[in-house]
Motif scaffolding. Structure first.
Motif, PDB file in Angstrom:
ATOM      1  N   LEU A 104     117.609 -67.129  36.603  1.00  0.00           N
ATOM      2  CA  LEU A 104     118.466 -66.213  35.848  1.00  0.00           C
ATOM      3  C   LEU A 104     118.756 -66.199  34.382  1.00  0.00           C
ATOM      4  N   LEU A 105     118.288 -67.348  33.805  1.00  0.00           N
ATOM      5  CA  LEU A 105     118.627 -67.484  32.384  1.00  0.00           C
ATOM      6  C   LEU A 105     117.337 -66.786  31.734  1.00  0.00           C
ATOM      7  N   ALA A 106     116.363 -66.538  32.218  1.00  0.00           N
ATOM      8  CA  ALA A 106     115.095 -65.994  31.887  1.00  0.00           C
ATOM      9  C   ALA A 106     115.431 -64.523  31.777  1.00  0.00           C
ATOM     10  N   GLU A 107     115.929 -63.925  32.698  1.00  0.00           N
ATOM     11  CA  GLU A 107     116.360 -62.536  33.006  1.00  0.00           C
ATOM     12  C   GLU A 107     117.300 -62.237  31.813  1.00  0.00           C
ATOM     13  N   VAL A 108     118.340 -63.246  31.772  1.00  0.00           N
ATOM     14  CA  VAL A 108     119.530 -62.901  30.798  1.00  0.00           C
ATOM     15  C   VAL A 108     118.928 -62.871  29.223  1.00  0.00           C
ATOM     16  N   TYR A 109     117.845 -63.783  29.051  1.00  0.00           N
ATOM     17  CA  TYR A 109     117.417 -63.870  27.929  1.00  0.00           C
ATOM     18  C   TYR A 109     116.718 -62.641  27.626  1.00  0.00           C
ATOM     19  N   ILE A 110     115.734 -62.277  28.406  1.00  0.00           N
ATOM     20  CA  ILE A 110     115.000 -61.094  28.032  1.00  0.00           C
ATOM     21  C   ILE A 110     115.858 -60.009  27.611  1.00  0.00           C
ATOM     22  N   ARG A 111     117.026 -59.738  28.463  1.00  0.00           N
ATOM     23  CA  ARG A 111     117.922 -58.406  28.073  1.00  0.00           C
ATOM     24  C   ARG A 111     118.461 -58.991  26.731  1.00  0.00           C
ATOM     25  N   MET A 112     119.018 -60.086  26.633  1.00  0.00           N
ATOM     26  CA  MET A 112     119.687 -60.196  25.054  1.00  0.00           C
ATOM     27  C   MET A 112     118.787 -60.175  24.135  1.00  0.00           C
ATOM     28  N   THR A 113     117.617 -60.162  24.284  1.00  0.00           N
ATOM     29  CA  THR A 113     116.547 -60.095  23.175  1.00  0.00           C
ATOM     30  C   THR A 113     115.797 -58.968  22.862  1.00  0.00           C
TER      31      THR A 113
END
Length: 235
Positions: A160-169
């Motif tokens: 989930l963190l990977a998905e969140v990170y890619i959307r944040m960046t």
């Protein structure tokens, strides 16, 4: 660029008081694409869980009793993480526990094994000041599906963190492992880009360009017998 999204589950909140890691989940991304080369361990902490901790992760003492010790997986774990950027949500918590586990084995602290550590919680607080920036809150805000997260789990949370990170960046709608797999014959998959990350220049028309534009408008207005929409709005 190799990035590892890492999460842990623990017996409690304080490594200084002897709490231990009971689960480690790692999700690998290379050049902003998931590779599927992930790493996951359940660990025997050699001590009892706090009751409140079990309510969060659901990993009971009985379940963990036959799992390997941290010492048995440390070499594999450190070799996997070596040279990568490690991205952790609330990194101070997980790194504190990893440092404690490594210290028991007489090994250097965690930051010395990896290229660098990025705290996604710090990133989120800078992007969304004054708002809740827990992983669940970010999933909801960035429309990441976390409906399977009834309990905390290290590998699930790392994903989930990977998905969140890619959307944040980047603002990409979703992660793509291989664009060729996602596209049909003759189709090209293009990731959505968040244009708000760019500052677009404003170029004003010159005096001669403005005069030429006004001339075109007058000709159009004349040919429509004064019924052009902009003429009516200005009037």
């Amino acid at each position: 660029m190799r990035q590892i999204f890492l999460d842990t589950e623990t017996t409690g909140l304080s490594p200084e008081s002897g709490d231990r890691i009971i689960e480690i989940g790692c999700v690998e991304m290379v050049n902003r694409r998931l590779t599927g080369e992930n790493l996951h361990f359940y660990l025997n902490p050699e001590r009892k869980n706090h009751e409140d901790a079990v309510k969060i992760h659901g990993l009971t003492d009985e379940f963990l009793a036959d799992k390997p010790l941290f010492s048995a997986v440390s070499d594999e774990l450190m070799a996997y993480l070596s040279g990568a950027e490690i991205i952790i949500h609330n990194a101070g918590f997980d790194v504190g526990f990893l440092n404690a586990e490594l210290a028991r084995l007489g090994l250097p602290k965690f930051p010395e094994h990896v290229a660098n550590i990025t705290d996604s919680l710090t990133m989120a607080r800078e992007m969304f000041p004054g708002k809740s920036n827990s992983l669940d809150a970010l999933c909801k805000r960035l429309e990441v599906d976390n409906t399977n997260r009834t309990l905390h789990g290290a590998l699930l949370d790392a994903g989930l963190l990977a998905e969140v990170y890619i959307r944040m960046t980047r603002g990409q709608d979703s992660l793509v492992i291989d664009a060729g797999d996602a596209a049909g014959p003759g189709e090209v998959v293009v990731a959505a880009v968040d244009l708000t990350q760019f500052t677009l220049p404003v170029v004003l028309a010159t005096e001669s360009e403005t005069e030429a534009h006004e001339g075109v408008l007058k000709d159009l207005d004349k040919s429509s017998n004064g019924k052009t929409k902009w003429h009516l709005l200005v009037a």
